[in-house]
Write an enzyme that holds these catalytic residues in place. Sequence first.
Site, PDB file in Angstrom:
ATOM      1  N   LYS A 163       0.754  -1.163  -0.038  1.00  0.00           N
ATOM      2  CA  LYS A 163      -0.079  -0.064  -0.076  1.00  0.00           C
ATOM      3  C   LYS A 163       0.891   1.176  -0.067  1.00  0.00           C
ATOM      4  O   LYS A 163       0.134   2.197  -0.520  1.00  0.00           O
ATOM      5  CB  LYS A 163      -1.079   0.090   1.024  1.00  0.00           C
ATOM      6  CG  LYS A 163      -2.194  -1.045   1.154  1.00  0.00           C
ATOM      7  CD  LYS A 163      -3.128  -0.247   1.892  1.00  0.00           C
ATOM      8  CE  LYS A 163      -4.334  -1.389   2.181  1.00  0.00           C
ATOM      9  NZ  LYS A 163      -5.240  -1.902   1.342  1.00  0.00           N
ATOM     10  N   LYS A 208      -5.574 -11.923  -5.638  1.00  0.00           N
ATOM     11  CA  LYS A 208      -6.579 -11.994  -4.959  1.00  0.00           C
ATOM     12  C   LYS A 208      -7.644 -11.274  -5.263  1.00  0.00           C
ATOM     13  O   LYS A 208      -7.232 -10.133  -5.844  1.00  0.00           O
ATOM     14  CB  LYS A 208      -6.253 -11.919  -3.347  1.00  0.00           C
ATOM     15  CG  LYS A 208      -6.193 -10.307  -3.047  1.00  0.00           C
ATOM     16  CD  LYS A 208      -6.391 -10.496  -1.699  1.00  0.00           C
ATOM     17  CE  LYS A 208      -6.248  -8.824  -1.304  1.00  0.00           C
ATOM     18  NZ  LYS A 208      -6.502  -8.671   0.180  1.00  0.00           N
ATOM     19  N   LYS A 215     -11.842  -5.668  -3.668  1.00  0.00           N
ATOM     20  CA  LYS A 215     -12.848  -4.596  -4.116  1.00  0.00           C
ATOM     21  C   LYS A 215     -12.270  -3.621  -4.750  1.00  0.00           C
ATOM     22  O   LYS A 215     -12.877  -2.681  -5.693  1.00  0.00           O
ATOM     23  CB  LYS A 215     -13.661  -4.415  -2.850  1.00  0.00           C
ATOM     24  CG  LYS A 215     -12.862  -3.940  -1.739  1.00  0.00           C
ATOM     25  CD  LYS A 215     -13.898  -3.676  -0.432  1.00  0.00           C
ATOM     26  CE  LYS A 215     -13.192  -3.727   0.797  1.00  0.00           C
ATOM     27  NZ  LYS A 215     -13.935  -4.297   2.037  1.00  0.00           N
TER      28      LYS A 215
HETATM   29  P1  TYM Z   1     -10.387  -6.148   5.286  1.00  0.00           P
HETATM   30  O1  TYM Z   1     -11.734  -5.506   5.232  1.00  0.00           O
HETATM   31  O2  TYM Z   1      -9.440  -5.860   4.380  1.00  0.00           O
HETATM   32  O3  TYM Z   1     -10.613  -7.768   5.040  1.00  0.00           O
HETATM   33  C1  TYM Z   1     -11.842  -8.471   5.554  1.00  0.00           C
HETATM   34  C2  TYM Z   1     -11.454  -9.805   5.607  1.00  0.00           C
HETATM   35  O4  TYM Z   1     -11.809 -10.576   4.238  1.00  0.00           O
HETATM   36  C3  TYM Z   1     -10.527 -11.367   4.009  1.00  0.00           C
HETATM   37  N1  TYM Z   1     -10.283 -11.212   2.527  1.00  0.00           N
HETATM   38  C4  TYM Z   1     -10.288 -12.377   1.835  1.00  0.00           C
HETATM   39  N2  TYM Z   1     -10.355 -13.678   2.086  1.00  0.00           N
HETATM   40  C5  TYM Z   1     -10.159 -14.792   0.851  1.00  0.00           C
HETATM   41  N3  TYM Z   1     -10.016 -14.289  -0.226  1.00  0.00           N
HETATM   42  C6  TYM Z   1     -10.058 -12.911  -0.713  1.00  0.00           C
HETATM   43  N4  TYM Z   1      -9.689 -12.619  -1.989  1.00  0.00           N
HETATM   44  C7  TYM Z   1     -10.100 -11.997   0.526  1.00  0.00           C
HETATM   45  N5  TYM Z   1     -10.205 -10.662   0.254  1.00  0.00           N
HETATM   46  C8  TYM Z   1     -10.302 -10.087   1.846  1.00  0.00           C
HETATM   47  C9  TYM Z   1      -9.314 -10.674   4.645  1.00  0.00           C
HETATM   48  O5  TYM Z   1      -8.429 -11.694   4.880  1.00  0.00           O
HETATM   49  C10 TYM Z   1     -10.294 -10.257   6.102  1.00  0.00           C
HETATM   50  O6  TYM Z   1     -10.209 -11.645   6.718  1.00  0.00           O
HETATM   51  N6  TYM Z   1      -7.349  -6.013   8.740  1.00  0.00           N
HETATM   52  C11 TYM Z   1      -8.456  -6.710   8.449  1.00  0.00           C
HETATM   53  C12 TYM Z   1      -9.448  -6.164   9.438  1.00  0.00           C
HETATM   54  C13 TYM Z   1      -9.471  -5.972  10.850  1.00  0.00           C
HETATM   55  C14 TYM Z   1      -9.351  -7.236  11.891  1.00  0.00           C
HETATM   56  C15 TYM Z   1      -9.056  -6.698  13.177  1.00  0.00           C
HETATM   57  C16 TYM Z   1      -9.842  -8.515  11.669  1.00  0.00           C
HETATM   58  C17 TYM Z   1      -8.905  -5.042  11.719  1.00  0.00           C
HETATM   59  N7  TYM Z   1      -8.734  -5.510  12.932  1.00  0.00           N
HETATM   60  C18 TYM Z   1      -8.828  -7.588  14.138  1.00  0.00           C
HETATM   61  C19 TYM Z   1      -9.566  -9.483  12.648  1.00  0.00           C
HETATM   62  C20 TYM Z   1      -9.121  -8.961  14.005  1.00  0.00           C
HETATM   63  C21 TYM Z   1      -8.853  -6.707   7.239  1.00  0.00           C
HETATM   64  O7  TYM Z   1      -7.960  -7.289   6.490  1.00  0.00           O
HETATM   65  O8  TYM Z   1      -9.776  -6.132   6.823  1.00  0.00           O
END
Ligand code: TYM
Length: 336
Positions: free
Chosen positions: A115, A203, A206
């Site tokens: 990023k 992957k 969005k």
């Molecule tokens: P975020 O919103 O970026 O992603 C949310 C979740 O979706 C999963 N994900 C996927 N899994 C499989 N294949 C994909 N193509 C794919 N794209 C997204 C991500 O792995 C994630 O689980 N940092 C976290 C948010 C967060 C969090 C936390 C989670 C903040 N604090 C504490 C757990 C515990 C995240 O990636 O959000």
Amino acid sequence: MKTILTGIRANSVLTLGNYLGALLPMVRLANEHSKDSQINIFVPDLHSIISDVDGSLKENTIRTIKYYLAAGLEINDNVHIYRQSYVPAHSELCWMLDCVATMGETSRMIQFKEKSKGQESCNVGIFNYPILMAADILLYDAEYIPLGEDQFQHIELTRNIAIRFNHKYGDIFTIPAKTADQVKFMGVSDGIRIRDLLNPEKKMSKSTAAENSKIMLDDSPEKAAKKIMSATTDSLGKIKFDMWGQPGISNLMLIESLVTNVPLQDVIATWAGETRYGDLKKQVAASVSAMLTDFQAKLAGITDEQVYALLESGEKYANEVANRKLLAVQKAFGLR
Ligand code: TYM
């Protein structure tokens, strides 16, 4: 009681990757374990503002919570739903963990590297993101954190910070399970990574511009089916699960397994020896559109009032638990 916790950012409508990688595994685990575990589901709205937001964060947050209910989350007294920014202890613990984490380990985070791409103009929040995530987890002594594979590095960082802190100040934090054990607990053979439909080396995300590369949870079932039918495959002419050699085909098999809740090995066995990619695509398209039809019908029946009622009790619970842990950390540092 052990705690199972997860968060999904609510910057926009979610993708099928978010749904299959984190949301659905969390719902299945919650329904299985909520009699004897605390289930914490929160929206990391402070994590959202590392990117530009357009004022719709509040509405997106409510919609994201509705997604869990539409995916079948059963509510009982052990299920807690809250917004990160309504529990100030998250930000406060983040600062304290900033003083425990090192620049070296935080700079190695792949998400930060991707990023920031080495730009000085990148905001500090992008760098600090995994430390706030560690605070989200450690405040509640969470052991299991259902997540997609792209987030595993952040779990390892959380473990390292917690181990270092406990070593110095006493056993204050529960150490989250290792990622290999997280995967076992989720009942999958590997970390889940749903691939981009047009470019399956990457992957599904969005933020990818090409419409057909991703399935959004508000896509009509017909539109989603068309996207599956136009997914990139290969010219090898055999249906085999091999994420490196045949990522497009393997991605479709993985989607089929997760959407239908049939073990991947069984999906692989069903298609062994088959060669017609069109047949596999038709099957996956049918499974995904059936899932979306059911999900969207349930979503339409969930009201904002239902969500606000859950947030009221969830945020009361979260503040109590988080403030207790925060006080223990403040005492450890000698601040109290
Ligand atoms: P975020 O919103 O970026 O992603 C949310 C979740 O979706 C999963 N994900 C996927 N899994 C499989 N294949 C994909 N193509 C794919 N794209 C997204 C991500 O792995 C994630 O689980 N940092 C976290 C948010 C967060 C969090 C936390 C989670 C903040 N604090 C504490 C757990 C515990 C995240 O990636 O959000």
